[in-house]
Design a protein around this motif. Structure first.
Motif, PDB file in Angstrom:
ATOM      1  N   LEU A   1       0.854  -1.086  -0.102  1.00 14.90           N
ATOM      2  CA  LEU A   1       0.009  -0.159   0.037  1.00 14.90           C
ATOM      3  C   LEU A   1       1.014   1.107   0.010  1.00 14.90           C
ATOM      4  O   LEU A   1       0.646   2.159  -0.746  1.00 14.90           O
ATOM      5  CB  LEU A   1      -0.808   0.149   1.096  1.00 14.90           C
ATOM      6  CG  LEU A   1      -1.897   1.194   1.426  1.00 14.90           C
ATOM      7  CD1 LEU A   1      -2.754   1.039   0.130  1.00 14.90           C
ATOM      8  CD2 LEU A   1      -2.602   1.124   2.671  1.00 14.90           C
ATOM      9  N   VAL A   2       2.022   1.261   0.929  1.00 17.45           N
ATOM     10  CA  VAL A   2       2.875   2.389   0.854  1.00 17.45           C
ATOM     11  C   VAL A   2       3.380   2.636  -0.294  1.00 17.45           C
ATOM     12  O   VAL A   2       3.924   3.575  -0.890  1.00 17.45           O
ATOM     13  CB  VAL A   2       3.849   2.226   2.012  1.00 17.45           C
ATOM     14  CG1 VAL A   2       4.749   3.192   2.145  1.00 17.45           C
ATOM     15  CG2 VAL A   2       3.085   2.379   3.380  1.00 17.45           C
ATOM     16  N   ALA A   3       3.779   1.624  -1.110  1.00 14.95           N
ATOM     17  CA  ALA A   3       4.617   1.493  -2.214  1.00 14.95           C
ATOM     18  C   ALA A   3       3.737   2.060  -3.445  1.00 14.95           C
ATOM     19  O   ALA A   3       4.084   2.913  -4.314  1.00 14.95           O
ATOM     20  CB  ALA A   3       5.121   0.280  -2.800  1.00 14.95           C
ATOM     21  N   ARG A   4       2.455   1.962  -3.354  1.00 12.03           N
ATOM     22  CA  ARG A   4       1.664   2.305  -4.217  1.00 12.03           C
ATOM     23  C   ARG A   4       1.399   3.880  -4.145  1.00 12.03           C
ATOM     24  O   ARG A   4       1.202   4.505  -5.183  1.00 12.03           O
ATOM     25  CB  ARG A   4       0.325   1.359  -4.437  1.00 12.03           C
ATOM     26  CG  ARG A   4      -0.579   2.025  -5.341  1.00 12.03           C
ATOM     27  CD  ARG A   4      -0.348   1.351  -6.604  1.00 12.03           C
ATOM     28  NE  ARG A   4      -1.397   1.474  -7.518  1.00 12.03           N
ATOM     29  CZ  ARG A   4      -1.274   1.961  -8.695  1.00 12.03           C
ATOM     30  NH1 ARG A   4       0.254   1.891  -9.320  1.00 12.03           N
ATOM     31  NH2 ARG A   4      -1.916   1.953  -9.605  1.00 12.03           N
ATOM     32  N   ILE A   5       1.236   4.212  -2.877  1.00 13.91           N
ATOM     33  CA  ILE A   5       1.102   5.668  -2.498  1.00 13.91           C
ATOM     34  C   ILE A   5       2.223   6.487  -3.004  1.00 13.91           C
ATOM     35  O   ILE A   5       2.298   7.303  -3.896  1.00 13.91           O
ATOM     36  CB  ILE A   5       0.717   5.755  -1.013  1.00 13.91           C
ATOM     37  CG1 ILE A   5      -0.454   5.243  -0.819  1.00 13.91           C
ATOM     38  CG2 ILE A   5       0.755   7.171  -0.778  1.00 13.91           C
ATOM     39  CD1 ILE A   5      -0.767   5.319   0.749  1.00 13.91           C
ATOM     40  N   ARG A   6       3.555   5.832  -2.734  1.00 16.66           N
ATOM     41  CA  ARG A   6       4.598   6.450  -3.446  1.00 16.66           C
ATOM     42  C   ARG A   6       4.603   6.550  -4.905  1.00 16.66           C
ATOM     43  O   ARG A   6       5.103   7.760  -5.262  1.00 16.66           O
ATOM     44  CB  ARG A   6       5.901   5.875  -3.096  1.00 16.66           C
ATOM     45  CG  ARG A   6       6.618   6.221  -1.519  1.00 16.66           C
ATOM     46  CD  ARG A   6       7.553   5.588  -1.096  1.00 16.66           C
ATOM     47  NE  ARG A   6       7.859   5.181  -0.067  1.00 16.66           N
ATOM     48  CZ  ARG A   6       8.233   3.899   0.338  1.00 16.66           C
ATOM     49  NH1 ARG A   6       8.487   2.926  -0.192  1.00 16.66           N
ATOM     50  NH2 ARG A   6       8.353   3.833   1.919  1.00 16.66           N
ATOM     51  N   THR A   7       4.330   5.447  -5.433  1.00 15.82           N
ATOM     52  CA  THR A   7       4.224   5.600  -6.939  1.00 15.82           C
ATOM     53  C   THR A   7       3.134   6.730  -7.417  1.00 15.82           C
ATOM     54  O   THR A   7       3.446   7.540  -8.347  1.00 15.82           O
ATOM     55  CB  THR A   7       3.645   4.123  -7.620  1.00 15.82           C
ATOM     56  OG1 THR A   7       4.828   3.359  -6.992  1.00 15.82           O
ATOM     57  CG2 THR A   7       3.940   4.327  -8.879  1.00 15.82           C
ATOM     58  N   LEU A   8       2.043   6.739  -6.931  1.00 15.97           N
ATOM     59  CA  LEU A   8       1.029   7.653  -7.452  1.00 15.97           C
ATOM     60  C   LEU A   8       1.260   8.961  -6.947  1.00 15.97           C
ATOM     61  O   LEU A   8       0.711   9.912  -7.823  1.00 15.97           O
ATOM     62  CB  LEU A   8      -0.540   6.972  -7.005  1.00 15.97           C
ATOM     63  CG  LEU A   8      -0.896   5.760  -7.664  1.00 15.97           C
ATOM     64  CD1 LEU A   8      -2.126   5.424  -6.927  1.00 15.97           C
ATOM     65  CD2 LEU A   8      -1.060   6.089  -8.994  1.00 15.97           C
ATOM     66  N   GLY A   9       1.547   9.217  -5.624  1.00 17.18           N
ATOM     67  CA  GLY A   9       1.903  10.357  -5.214  1.00 17.18           C
ATOM     68  C   GLY A   9       0.482  10.818  -4.070  1.00 17.18           C
ATOM     69  O   GLY A   9      -0.405  10.213  -4.547  1.00 17.18           O
TER      70      GLY A   9
END
Length: 72
Positions: free
Chosen positions: A54-62
């Motif tokens: 989840l955190v990785a996806r948030i980092r990717t999307l911003g």
């Protein structure tokens, strides 16, 4: 007010040091408040792999994009 330039310089440096310490304490309080907010949402109860994804996806999307998608 200090009597000499050297005393004035020392007083200013002391005030700067105190201000820096105050800023650091504020940052620590803000960090603790952020952790408490995340804890209340239940995100810290997720298993490590799921939370990491989840955190990785948030980092990717911003952050802005994640907020926008969640509002939709």
């Amino acid at each position: 007010m200090a009597r000499t330039l050297e005393q004035e310089r020392a007083a200013i440096e002391e005030e700067g040091r105190k201000l820096q310490e105050r800023r650091q304490r504020l940052e620590e309080k803000e960090r603790e408040a952020a952790i408490q907010a995340v804890e209340k949402t239940g995100l810290l109860k997720l298993d490590g792999k799921r939370l990491g994804g989840l955190v990785a996806r948030i980092r990717t999307l911003g952050i802005e994009e994640v907020e926008k998608r969640l509002k939709a």
